[in-house]
Design a protein around this motif. Sequence first.
Motif, short mmCIF file in Angstrom:
data_model
loop_
_atom_site.label_atom_id
_atom_site.label_comp_id
_atom_site.label_asym_id
_atom_site.label_seq_id
_atom_site.Cartn_x
_atom_site.Cartn_y
_atom_site.Cartn_z
N VAL A 121 -12.07 2.21 -9.73
CA VAL A 121 -12.42 2.61 -8.72
C VAL A 121 -11.57 1.87 -7.58
O VAL A 121 -11.82 0.21 -7.20
CB VAL A 121 -14.03 2.27 -8.13
N ILE A 122 -10.81 2.21 -6.26
CA ILE A 122 -10.25 1.97 -5.30
C ILE A 122 -11.41 0.89 -4.08
O ILE A 122 -12.04 2.24 -3.80
CB ILE A 122 -9.18 3.27 -4.87
N ASP A 123 -11.25 0.03 -3.92
CA ASP A 123 -11.60 -0.54 -2.02
C ASP A 123 -11.13 -0.03 -1.57
O ASP A 123 -10.18 -0.41 -1.24
CB ASP A 123 -12.13 -2.09 -2.33
N THR A 124 -11.96 0.90 -1.22
CA THR A 124 -10.88 1.69 1.08
C THR A 124 -11.10 0.65 1.68
O THR A 124 -10.28 0.86 2.08
CB THR A 124 -11.78 2.89 0.78
N LYS A 125 -11.95 -0.58 1.93
CA LYS A 125 -11.60 -1.37 2.78
C LYS A 125 -10.00 -1.99 2.50
O LYS A 125 -9.81 -2.09 3.25
CB LYS A 125 -12.89 -2.17 2.74
N THR A 126 -10.47 -2.59 1.48
CA THR A 126 -9.03 -2.87 1.16
C THR A 126 -7.58 -1.88 0.87
O THR A 126 -6.35 -2.27 1.33
CB THR A 126 -9.35 -3.60 -0.64
N LEU A 127 -7.54 -1.19 1.15
CA LEU A 127 -6.91 0.40 0.58
C LEU A 127 -6.34 -0.37 2.42
O LEU A 127 -5.53 0.26 3.27
CB LEU A 127 -6.97 1.55 0.74
N GLU A 128 -8.06 -0.28 3.25
CA GLU A 128 -7.13 -0.44 4.86
C GLU A 128 -6.03 -1.11 5.04
O GLU A 128 -5.76 -1.08 5.94
CB GLU A 128 -8.75 -0.33 5.62
N VAL A 129 -6.70 -2.20 4.24
CA VAL A 129 -6.08 -4.03 5.36
C VAL A 129 -4.51 -3.19 4.42
O VAL A 129 -3.69 -3.84 5.57
CB VAL A 129 -6.69 -4.62 4.07
N ILE A 130 -3.82 -3.30 3.27
CA ILE A 130 -2.96 -2.60 3.18
C ILE A 130 -1.99 -1.45 4.10
O ILE A 130 -0.59 -1.89 4.57
CB ILE A 130 -3.41 -1.31 1.94
N LYS A 131 -3.14 -0.74 4.42
CA LYS A 131 -1.69 0.55 5.11
C LYS A 131 -1.70 -0.55 6.69
O LYS A 131 -0.76 0.14 6.87
CB LYS A 131 -2.74 1.34 5.73
N ARG A 132 -2.59 -1.47 6.92
CA ARG A 132 -2.41 -1.97 8.16
C ARG A 132 -1.13 -2.88 8.00
O ARG A 132 -0.15 -3.06 9.10
CB ARG A 132 -3.17 -3.10 8.75
N LEU A 133 -1.55 -4.04 7.64
CA LEU A 133 -0.29 -4.68 6.68
C LEU A 133 1.36 -3.70 6.52
O LEU A 133 2.76 -4.32 7.55
CB LEU A 133 -0.37 -5.76 5.42
N LYS A 134 1.12 -2.96 5.83
CA LYS A 134 2.16 -1.81 6.19
C LYS A 134 3.47 -1.60 7.13
O LYS A 134 4.51 -0.86 7.16
CB LYS A 134 2.16 -0.48 4.60
N GLU A 135 2.43 -1.18 8.12
CA GLU A 135 2.88 -1.27 9.41
C GLU A 135 4.15 -2.13 9.71
O GLU A 135 4.86 -2.21 10.62
CB GLU A 135 1.65 -1.14 10.33
N LYS A 136 4.08 -3.48 9.84
CA LYS A 136 4.70 -4.45 9.28
C LYS A 136 5.85 -5.27 8.58
O LYS A 136 6.72 -5.44 8.81
CB LYS A 136 4.09 -5.41 10.06
#
Length: 194
Positions: free
Chosen positions: A81-96
Amino acid sequence: MKGNLIIFDIGGVLAKNTNVVPDICKKLNISKSDFIKYAGVEKLKGIQTGKISMDKFWNHFEKKSGISINEDLFESFFNPVIDTKTLEVIKRLKEKYRVIAGTNTITPHYNIHKKRGDYDLFDKVYASHLIGFSKPDSDFYEKILETENSSAEEAVFIDDTRENIEKAEKLHIKSYLFRTPEELERDLESDFIL
């Protein structure tokens, strides 16, 4: 942060419900210690580093345990099961940053994650069974750094296992022990990474 490489563990960090051993033990009506005894630590490491196939693993398990195995139980019970909150952190990191996965896994689990698209967010996935090394072996981290053309000081590593974090830190990789997505976010923000 000096560098631009973030390495994420998958099981226990991005994906929950990844430990299938309790379900396998229940199905086979054996204890966890019996499972490990029949499987063998070296054989478990072998499937995790791609040194032996799943068929060879289960053939070995059958011979040691006397239990007939008619399916790949690691595959049958794997339902992450994918943790959506961790997924959001990863998406933010990918911006930089360049964000990659560095994961200890086995063929059926890797294939399920891949088929579901769980790895699509990452710039690259370094799976133990494909690179031939698993955490906490130094070679695991060094292989990733070499392939990414990154120094240890330019990388950040996130994992939920203290032993893996400690080994990365010994190699001078800035590391965070994952507990919750909220704590990770606070840690990264306090270090000006996020």
